[in-house]
Design a protein around this motif. Structure first.
Motif, mmCIF file in Angstrom:
data_model
loop_
_atom_site.group_PDB
_atom_site.id
_atom_site.type_symbol
_atom_site.label_atom_id
_atom_site.label_comp_id
_atom_site.label_asym_id
_atom_site.label_seq_id
_atom_site.Cartn_x
_atom_site.Cartn_y
_atom_site.Cartn_z
ATOM 1 N N ARG B 126 0.777 -1.218 0.020
ATOM 2 C CA ARG B 126 0.051 -0.063 0.072
ATOM 3 C C ARG B 126 0.743 1.302 -0.177
ATOM 4 N NH1 ARG B 126 -4.883 0.255 3.875
ATOM 5 N NH2 ARG B 126 -6.222 -1.652 3.224
ATOM 6 N N MET B 127 2.241 1.133 0.113
ATOM 7 C CA MET B 127 3.260 2.359 0.391
ATOM 8 C C MET B 127 2.596 3.399 -0.633
ATOM 9 S SD MET B 127 6.311 0.524 1.984
ATOM 10 C CE MET B 127 7.304 1.799 1.792
ATOM 11 N N ASP B 128 3.065 3.089 -2.184
ATOM 12 C CA ASP B 128 2.839 3.753 -3.181
ATOM 13 C C ASP B 128 1.590 4.413 -3.170
ATOM 14 O OD1 ASP B 128 5.294 3.116 -3.881
ATOM 15 O OD2 ASP B 128 4.634 1.699 -5.557
ATOM 16 N N ARG B 129 0.424 3.830 -2.957
ATOM 17 C CA ARG B 129 -0.892 4.327 -2.978
ATOM 18 C C ARG B 129 -1.071 5.320 -1.999
ATOM 19 N NH1 ARG B 129 -5.769 1.558 -1.792
ATOM 20 N NH2 ARG B 129 -4.660 -0.371 -1.588
ATOM 21 N N LYS B 130 -0.339 4.978 -0.730
ATOM 22 C CA LYS B 130 -0.627 6.164 0.496
ATOM 23 C C LYS B 130 0.620 7.223 0.405
ATOM 24 C CE LYS B 130 -4.104 3.860 2.199
ATOM 25 N NZ LYS B 130 -5.305 4.440 2.756
ATOM 26 N N GLY B 131 1.211 6.938 -0.441
ATOM 27 C CA GLY B 131 2.604 8.011 -0.682
ATOM 28 C C GLY B 131 3.416 8.043 0.515
ATOM 29 N N ILE B 132 3.765 6.756 0.835
ATOM 30 C CA ILE B 132 4.616 6.561 1.987
ATOM 31 C C ILE B 132 6.121 6.301 1.415
ATOM 32 C CG2 ILE B 132 5.147 5.170 4.071
ATOM 33 C CD1 ILE B 132 2.262 4.913 4.401
ATOM 34 N N GLN B 133 7.017 6.814 1.938
ATOM 35 C CA GLN B 133 8.327 6.340 1.776
ATOM 36 C C GLN B 133 9.137 5.885 2.789
ATOM 37 O OE1 GLN B 133 9.705 9.660 -1.020
ATOM 38 N NE2 GLN B 133 10.048 7.922 -2.689
ATOM 39 N N ASP B 135 13.151 4.672 4.506
ATOM 40 C CA ASP B 135 14.552 4.353 4.167
ATOM 41 C C ASP B 135 14.889 3.064 5.313
ATOM 42 O OD1 ASP B 135 17.315 4.163 4.407
ATOM 43 O OD2 ASP B 135 17.632 6.408 4.590
ATOM 44 N N VAL B 136 14.639 2.045 4.591
ATOM 45 C CA VAL B 136 14.633 0.574 5.432
ATOM 46 C C VAL B 136 16.235 0.556 6.126
ATOM 47 C CG1 VAL B 136 14.510 -1.855 5.338
ATOM 48 C CG2 VAL B 136 12.998 -0.416 4.109
ATOM 49 N N GLY B 137 17.196 0.782 5.213
ATOM 50 C CA GLY B 137 18.623 0.653 5.759
ATOM 51 C C GLY B 137 18.803 1.679 6.976
ATOM 52 N N LEU B 138 18.308 2.778 6.832
ATOM 53 C CA LEU B 138 18.585 3.579 8.174
ATOM 54 C C LEU B 138 17.617 3.271 9.281
ATOM 55 C CD1 LEU B 138 20.087 6.108 8.803
ATOM 56 C CD2 LEU B 138 18.323 7.483 8.153
ATOM 57 N N LEU B 139 16.479 2.749 8.967
ATOM 58 C CA LEU B 139 15.724 2.177 10.050
ATOM 59 C C LEU B 139 16.363 0.942 10.763
ATOM 60 C CD1 LEU B 139 12.813 2.860 11.275
ATOM 61 C CD2 LEU B 139 11.866 1.190 9.666
ATOM 62 N N GLU B 251 11.903 10.773 16.523
ATOM 63 C CA GLU B 251 13.038 10.979 15.949
ATOM 64 C C GLU B 251 13.610 9.957 14.737
ATOM 65 O OE1 GLU B 251 15.761 11.439 19.058
ATOM 66 O OE2 GLU B 251 14.625 12.808 20.159
ATOM 67 N N THR B 252 13.293 8.838 15.293
ATOM 68 C CA THR B 252 13.752 7.679 14.142
ATOM 69 C C THR B 252 12.793 7.880 12.769
ATOM 70 O OG1 THR B 252 14.116 6.181 16.107
ATOM 71 C CG2 THR B 252 13.862 5.305 13.753
ATOM 72 N N LEU B 253 11.690 8.170 13.036
ATOM 73 C CA LEU B 253 10.680 8.020 11.586
ATOM 74 C C LEU B 253 11.056 9.540 11.095
ATOM 75 C CD1 LEU B 253 7.316 6.448 12.990
ATOM 76 C CD2 LEU B 253 9.345 5.505 11.617
ATOM 77 N N LYS B 254 11.382 10.405 11.822
ATOM 78 C CA LYS B 254 11.503 11.873 10.976
ATOM 79 C C LYS B 254 12.622 11.788 10.406
ATOM 80 C CE LYS B 254 11.219 15.489 13.550
ATOM 81 N NZ LYS B 254 11.985 16.500 14.667
ATOM 82 N N GLU B 255 13.658 10.877 10.336
ATOM 83 C CA GLU B 255 14.714 10.429 9.317
ATOM 84 C C GLU B 255 14.550 9.520 8.329
ATOM 85 O OE1 GLU B 255 18.457 11.059 12.170
ATOM 86 O OE2 GLU B 255 17.291 9.275 12.673
ATOM 87 N N THR B 256 13.506 8.525 8.658
ATOM 88 C CA THR B 256 13.379 7.682 7.766
ATOM 89 C C THR B 256 12.180 7.370 6.958
ATOM 90 O OG1 THR B 256 12.481 6.217 9.672
ATOM 91 C CG2 THR B 256 15.161 6.114 9.148
ATOM 92 N N THR B 258 8.952 9.287 5.109
ATOM 93 C CA THR B 258 8.094 10.495 4.432
ATOM 94 C C THR B 258 6.747 9.949 4.091
ATOM 95 O OG1 THR B 258 9.299 10.106 2.574
ATOM 96 C CG2 THR B 258 10.254 11.813 3.819
ATOM 97 N N LYS B 259 5.980 10.919 4.254
ATOM 98 C CA LYS B 259 4.452 10.597 3.877
ATOM 99 C C LYS B 259 3.845 11.622 3.257
ATOM 100 C CE LYS B 259 1.105 8.127 6.842
ATOM 101 N NZ LYS B 259 0.594 7.820 7.860
ATOM 102 N N ASP B 260 3.487 11.682 2.292
ATOM 103 C CA ASP B 260 2.732 12.594 1.409
ATOM 104 C C ASP B 260 1.230 12.588 1.536
ATOM 105 O OD1 ASP B 260 1.704 14.268 -0.484
ATOM 106 O OD2 ASP B 260 2.507 13.219 -2.282
ATOM 107 N N LEU B 261 0.979 13.429 2.630
ATOM 108 C CA LEU B 261 -0.288 13.556 3.064
ATOM 109 C C LEU B 261 -1.408 13.606 1.842
ATOM 110 C CD1 LEU B 261 0.323 15.753 6.385
ATOM 111 C CD2 LEU B 261 -0.496 13.259 6.070
ATOM 112 N N ALA B 262 -1.262 14.296 1.113
ATOM 113 C CA ALA B 262 -2.185 14.521 0.111
ATOM 114 C C ALA B 262 -2.706 13.096 -0.499
ATOM 115 C CB ALA B 262 -1.709 15.236 -1.264
ATOM 116 N N LEU B 263 -1.958 12.197 -0.494
ATOM 117 C CA LEU B 263 -2.314 11.024 -0.944
ATOM 118 C C LEU B 263 -2.822 9.984 0.150
ATOM 119 C CD1 LEU B 263 0.794 9.899 -3.471
ATOM 120 C CD2 LEU B 263 -1.635 10.146 -3.823
ATOM 121 N N ALA B 264 -2.628 10.433 1.300
ATOM 122 C CA ALA B 264 -2.983 9.675 2.409
ATOM 123 C C ALA B 264 -4.483 9.512 2.656
ATOM 124 C CB ALA B 264 -2.171 10.103 3.680
#
Lengths: 77, 700
Positions: B126-133, B135-139, B251-256, B258-264
């Motif tokens: 669902r990530m694409d549809r919901k505009g979510i990205q 960063d798995v490595g950093l997470l 803090e962790t999620l801020k770095e890893t 991103t959510k496009d609210l318009a798509l959410a």
């Protein structure tokens, strides 16, 4: 004092200090924490419970609990 | 020999944890209960590689390690007990990509226990549809673990997840953040007092606040300079801990992330507008209930008839094939009808659970809880009581178990106490036969069938009594309780067929084996009591009957029926029935109905079978029993035994009396004492007797 119970449908606010001992810990764990946003989405028939969006978590709580959580209104965006 | 590791699946409710379990394990899953309690335990052993097997345990959904319900208690108890045979080598925390923030709270808590913990992020499709990205490595770096993106719905990412489980020994066991930071002084003195224990585990043991019957926890007492804190101080520290954890998560999620609210924005708002509308919401709920009942009774008749005929045929077959004698009788008249009496309800129960699990899966059930809370609270229950009350129409056993997720002990107890009033499917055969006898098969205003109306009224009566006695019980019970009501309103989803299928299989199995054992045992006991008698009259039945009858005018079959009827009258059960006759005459019954009532105290559906035996009907075909019953006369008043008055009295008796040993057993298990099931037994049956008495005396 304004509380979540005084919100109108669709209104958004910021959660303030949480002092009451009667607020269930579970609610905090769901993201109901000072500084987070809260929006009243819907009120159930007979005025209770309340359907909220708190910090992107959708949940419903009873009015008596909502009365314990202080808020600050967000000025019109 | 290959090695086996324990894997525990943990996660918030509504994250798709069950589908992850289903995808990992397939059909080789086992469902049981945790020792001593009825919380469901799902487990399976799967092969990960040539020499590594994993025992996967699906733990109940929980929001945190702070238990507020019996289900959640199971999770913490397993994770704290290194000696448990299921103690995990690795924990997989299942989370939902859209609610990652909240899901991570549980993750950080489990990580603090020093266990290898994998984060499996579900619904990644669902990530694409919901505009979510993300960063798995950093997470992974921030959370000090392996992160797997999976989609249970699309069956993606499971190879990688299995690989992570295999590699669990490489995972870091360092905590994400330390709980001790919330009060250095306190935790240091705790460490000093219990140097050998893990600090965070000690803290969890101290803080558990289980509002759930009796839980004996070894309270950590003051010793070696450690001073326990008061409850309110502990609560403040828990709040502080939660805030601290969320700071880390934010803090962790801020770095890893991103959510496009318009798509959410989703469908939620528009569907909600209709489903929880103050008028249409209820109309839709009632319509759905109606549809469910309609289809259950309509569709179920076909498989039910088939099952009925098959068991009858099996009985006949045994009689024909086996040599005549006790064993053949026991099998054909005791065991086969006994099993048949259970299996016949499988279609109805399966259909009901099919609907209930679809409603749960789609997210609709939470909306019903929301709509009904205010109303149910007036009657001492919670919005969550609606699920047990609706399930009660299939069978009270799973319904009592469904009350488990009601947080407040009092609301839960009230719900458990009143559930047996709802009209379960075991009453149906009794209702159908009596209604068929005493209510005319005619139409009212040319449209509504009187028999149908009566049946509907009986259902309504069950529900109204349940609600009313809930009100009474909540007034009478003096239980201090904390009223928690925090219900998540999940997103609407299409149900996953696999999950629905497994739920139906599971619940049906638990009915067949749970209630089945008792019903079968009772059938055998009944058969014994009906097959032996204390006097010679029983043993010489054949000669006595043949001597008294004009044998030439009757067929062999008719003679045989007369003989078995005479035998029953002189059997142990016949004596018992005649002994209680004075108690049932004021209700309009004779000793034969008395026998049927006694035997059906174990399980209602036994009633019809017993009547068939007593009235020496060759098979328990409804029409045959009916015509035989219609010919009976009342021993005291004369005239037909089954009149409108005695029929209504019997219907009311069956509507209220607590006639189900399995339910009593499950209530004993769920409440931890015999007190509550005994109150149900005597309260309900006493009430049933009085109501039936009044009804007969007024109507006769």
């Amino acid at each position: 004092m304004l509380t979540i119970a005084s919100l109108k449908k669709g209104q958004r606010a910021i959660i303030g200090e949480m002092t009451s001992q009667d607020i269930p810990l579970k609610l905090l764990e769901m993201g109901c924490l000072p500084g987070n946003h809260v929006e009243l989405i819907q009120i159930a028939p007979f005025k209770d419970p309340l359907y909220l969006n708190i910090n992107d978590t959708f949940l419903s709580i009873r009015r008596e609990t909502a009365k314990l959580i202080h808020i600050e209104l967000i000025p019109d965006e | 020999m290959s090695k086996q590791i324990n894997v525990a699946l943990v996660g918030n409710p509504n994250t798709g944890k069950t589908s992850v379990f289903n995808n990992l394990t397939g059909l080789n899953q086992k469902v049981g209960n945790y020792p001593g309690i009825t919380v469901e335990k799902k487990e399976a052993v799967v092969k990960l590689s040539r020499n590594l097997k994993a025992h996967i345990l699906d733990l109940p959904g929980t929001y945190s390690l702070n238990a507020t319900s019996l289900d959640e208690n199971v999770v913490i108890e397993l994770l704290l007990n290194k000696n448990d045979k299921d103690y995990p080598d690795v924990v997989v925390v299942v989370s939902d990509v859209e609610n990652l923030k909240r899901n991570l709270l549980l993750f950080t808590q489990i990580k603090d226990l020093g266990l290898p913990t994998i984060l499996a992020i579900n619904m990644a499709d669902r990530m694409d549809r919901k505009g979510i990205q993300l960063d798995v490595g950093l997470l992974e770096k921030r959370l000090k673990t392996k992160v797997n993106l999976i989609s249970a719905r699309k069956n993606k990412g499971f190879t990688e997840l299995r690989q992570s489980i295999m590699d669990h020994q490489k995972l870091s066991v360092n905590p994400c953040l330390e709980a001790s930071k919330i009060d250095k002084e306190y935790f240091e003195s705790l460490k000093k007092a219990y140097p050998k224990q893990d600090l965070y585990k000690l803290w969890l043991v101290i803080t558990q606040d289980v509002n759930f019957g009796k839980t004996n926890r070894n309270r950590i007492t003051s010793q070696n300079g450690f001073k326990p804190k008061s409850d309110s101080e502990i609560k403040r520290l828990q709040q502080k801990e939660t805030i601290k954890r969320y700071q880390f998560i934010n803090e962790t999620l801020k770095e890893t992330l991103t959510k496009d609210l318009a798509l959410a924005k989703g469908l939620r708002a528009s569907i909600d507008r209709l489903l929880i509308h103050k008028f249409w919401g209820y109309v839709i709920f009632l319509a759905i209930l109606f549809l469910i009942f309609q289809t259950i009774y309509d569709w179920s008749t076909y498989p039910m008839d088939f099952i009925d005929e098959s068991f009858l045929a099996m009985s006949e077959y045994v009689k024909d094939v086996f040599p005549l004698g006790m064993l053949s009788d026991l099998i054909s008249e005791g065991i086969i009808p006994g099993i048949g009496g259970i299996v016949i309800f499988v279609p109805q129960i399966a259909f009901l659970f099919l609907f209930i699990s679809i409603l749960e899966e789609t997210g609709y059930m939470s909306r019903v809880v929301f709509l009904m809370d205010r109303i149910m609270r007036k009657f001492g229950m919670s919005g969550k009581s609606i699920v047990p009350l609706v399930s009660g129409t299939a069978c009270a056993i799973p319904a009592v178990m469904a009350a488990r997720n009601i947080e407040s002990w009092k609301e839960r107890l009230v719900t458990i106490l009143v559930v047996p009033f709802t009209t379960c499917s075991a009453r149906l055969p009794v209702y159908l036969i009596i209604i068929g006898l005493v209510i005319p098969d005619e139409r009212w205003l040319g449209v509504f069938n009187y028999q149908g109306i009566t049946l509907m009224l009986l259902y309504l009566l069950g529900f109204v009594t349940a609600i009313g006695s809930g009100w009474l019980a909540s007034k009478m019970l003096k239980i201090e309780f904390k009223s928690y009501f925090v219900v998540e309103m999940p997103d609407y989803k299409m149900p996953i067929f696999k999950n629905v299928f497994y739920t139906v299989i599971e619940k049906t199995k638990s009915f067949v084996f749970g209630a089945g054992k008792i019903i079968l045992a009772i059938s055998i006991v009944l058969w014994v009591l009906a097959s032996y008698g204390p006097t010679d009259d029983f043993d010489n039945a054949e000669s006595i009957v043949t001597a008294s009858l004009d044998v030439t005018e009757l067929s062999q079959e008719e003679i045989n029926t007369e003989i078995s009827s005479y035998k029953l009258k002189n059997s142990y059960i016949g004596y018992a029935g005649r002994a209680i006759e004075p108690a049932v005459i004021p209700l309009g019954y004779d000793w034969k109905i008395g026998i049927a009532i006694i035997s059906s105290f174990a399980a209602r559906e036994v009633f019809v079978g017993t009547l068939a035996t007593i009235y020496s009907v060759e098979n328990d075909d409804e029409q045959t029993i009916k015509s035989r019953l219609a010919a009976e006369t009342n021993p005291v008043l004369g005239g037909p035994l089954f009149t409108f008055a005695s029929g209504i009295s019997l219907l009311l008796f069956y509507a209220f009396a607590m006639q189900c040993m399995s339910t009593l057993a499950i209530v004993r298990k769920e409440t931890g004492t015999w007190k509550w099931p005994m109150i149900q037994l005597f309260g309900m049956s006493g009430f049933a007797y009085v109501v039936a008495l009044i009804a007969f005396q007024i109507l006769k």
